[in-house]
Design an enzyme around this catalytic site. Structure first.
Site, short mmCIF file in Angstrom:
data_model
loop_
_atom_site.label_atom_id
_atom_site.label_comp_id
_atom_site.label_asym_id
_atom_site.label_seq_id
_atom_site.Cartn_x
_atom_site.Cartn_y
_atom_site.Cartn_z
N LYS A 15 8.89 12.82 10.95
CA LYS A 15 8.60 13.85 9.95
C LYS A 15 7.11 14.19 9.91
O LYS A 15 6.74 15.35 9.88
CB LYS A 15 9.04 13.38 8.55
CG LYS A 15 10.53 13.12 8.41
CD LYS A 15 10.92 12.84 6.95
CE LYS A 15 10.28 11.60 6.37
NZ LYS A 15 10.71 10.33 6.99
N ARG A 90 13.01 11.91 -2.43
CA ARG A 90 13.72 10.78 -1.80
C ARG A 90 14.77 10.19 -2.72
O ARG A 90 15.50 9.29 -2.30
CB ARG A 90 12.71 9.68 -1.47
CG ARG A 90 12.07 9.79 -0.10
CD ARG A 90 10.98 8.73 -0.04
NE ARG A 90 10.75 8.16 1.24
CZ ARG A 90 9.65 8.37 1.98
NH1 ARG A 90 8.74 9.21 1.58
NH2 ARG A 90 9.49 7.74 3.11
N ARG A 129 4.64 2.08 16.00
CA ARG A 129 3.64 2.64 15.08
C ARG A 129 2.87 1.52 14.38
O ARG A 129 1.68 1.64 14.11
CB ARG A 129 4.35 3.52 14.04
CG ARG A 129 3.39 4.25 13.14
CD ARG A 129 4.09 5.30 12.31
NE ARG A 129 4.86 4.70 11.22
CZ ARG A 129 5.64 5.38 10.40
NH1 ARG A 129 5.81 6.67 10.56
NH2 ARG A 129 6.29 4.78 9.42
N ARG A 135 -0.13 -0.02 10.09
CA ARG A 135 0.38 0.23 8.74
C ARG A 135 0.97 -1.05 8.17
O ARG A 135 1.80 -1.69 8.79
CB ARG A 135 1.43 1.35 8.75
CG ARG A 135 0.81 2.70 8.53
CD ARG A 135 1.82 3.80 8.56
NE ARG A 135 2.91 3.64 7.60
CZ ARG A 135 3.69 4.63 7.21
NH1 ARG A 135 3.49 5.85 7.68
NH2 ARG A 135 4.68 4.42 6.37
N ARG A 146 13.06 -0.76 4.46
CA ARG A 146 12.83 0.68 4.26
C ARG A 146 14.03 1.48 4.76
O ARG A 146 14.42 2.48 4.15
CB ARG A 146 11.55 1.12 4.96
CG ARG A 146 10.32 0.61 4.24
CD ARG A 146 9.07 0.85 5.03
NE ARG A 146 8.76 2.26 5.14
CZ ARG A 146 8.19 2.82 6.20
NH1 ARG A 146 7.89 2.10 7.25
NH2 ARG A 146 7.94 4.09 6.19
P1 AMP Z 1 6.10 7.66 4.21
O1 AMP Z 1 4.77 7.77 4.85
O2 AMP Z 1 6.65 8.99 3.81
O3 AMP Z 1 7.08 6.84 4.98
O4 AMP Z 1 5.87 6.87 2.82
C1 AMP Z 1 5.34 5.56 2.82
C2 AMP Z 1 5.71 4.85 1.52
O5 AMP Z 1 5.17 5.58 0.40
C3 AMP Z 1 7.21 4.75 1.23
O6 AMP Z 1 7.81 3.67 1.90
C4 AMP Z 1 7.19 4.59 -0.28
O7 AMP Z 1 6.79 3.28 -0.67
C5 AMP Z 1 6.08 5.54 -0.70
N1 AMP Z 1 6.63 6.91 -0.90
C6 AMP Z 1 6.35 8.03 -0.17
N2 AMP Z 1 7.02 9.09 -0.65
C7 AMP Z 1 7.76 8.64 -1.70
C8 AMP Z 1 8.69 9.24 -2.59
N3 AMP Z 1 9.02 10.54 -2.50
N4 AMP Z 1 9.25 8.45 -3.56
C9 AMP Z 1 8.93 7.16 -3.67
N5 AMP Z 1 8.09 6.51 -2.85
C10 AMP Z 1 7.50 7.25 -1.87
#
Ligand code: AMP
Length: 190
Positions: A15, A90, A129, A135, A146
């Site tokens: 994404k 989400r 990654r 990360r 996750r």
């Molecule tokens: P991502 O980079 O989109 O995978 O987001 C990394 C982490 O940020 C996720 O695993 C969540 O802990 C938090 N996060 C990102 N977007 C959301 C969301 N829309 N709702 C809740 N937690 C989020």
């Protein structure tokens, strides 16, 4: 061409990579809640300190925090004519909030792009990654968690958007350029 867009898909589907490319082609800002949280963690803001606990455990940050952040970001001037949300909504509660935010602005979503990828491929990509970007939420246990949380809380939203006739499904396997082309073609056919 559709301008108010979401990218949805499991962690590791690509994404973020696609959002960075689409933002240029479409001329709308890419808004990644994950990036905003990571930036806050880096700068040690109050929001960052709170979010980090959840992120490191592979949990979702609570809706109340996430929703407030997105509402304020979408109300910024650069998002008035369009946006590409990456990683939000989400949860069902976040879908409702986004509907409210857009409803208050007298607008609505144009399309939801689902990037699909097979589970084994996702795990491989996330491990890669972890090594490349360091990360803290890309360790083996957290990756597994996750993916589970995604399956429980986020995958059901796909049906919600499919029922609304907004879903554009794209195969996330292949060269990065090809996937970008598939998405643009899918959106053009809207
Ligand atoms: P991502 O980079 O989109 O995978 O987001 C990394 C982490 O940020 C996720 O695993 C969540 O802990 C938090 N996060 C990102 N977007 C959301 C969301 N829309 N709702 C809740 N937690 C989020």
């Amino acid at each position: 061409m559709s301008k108010r867009l979401l990218l949805i898909g499991p962690p590791g589907a690509g994404k973020g990579t696609q959002a960075a490319r689409l933002t240029k082609s479409l001329g709308v800002p890419a808004i990644s809640t994950g990036d905003i949280f990571r930036e806050n963690v880096k700068n040690q803001t109050e929001l960052g300190k709170e979010a980090k606990r959840y992120m490191d455990a592979g949990e979702y940050v609570p809706d109340s925090l996430t929703n407030a952040l997105v509402r304020s970001r979408l109300n910024e001037a650069d998002a008035a004519e369009g946006f590409l949300l990456d990683g939000y909504p989400r949860t069902a509660e976040q879908v409702k909030e986004l509907d409210d935010i857009l409803g208050d602005a007298g607008t609505a979503l144009d399309a939801v792009v689902l990037i699909e990828a097979d589970q084994n491929e996702l795990v491989d990509r996330l491990h890669k990654r972890a090594v490349e970007q360091g990360r803290s939420d890309d360790t083996a246990d957290v990756i597994r968690h996750r993916l589970e949380i995604y399956a429980q809380q986020t995958a059901p939203l796909i049906d919600t958007y499919r029922e609304r006739g907004l879903l554009v499904t794209v195969d996330g396997l292949g060269a990065v350029d090809e996937i970008t082309d598939r998405i643009l073609a899918g959106l053009g056919a809207e």
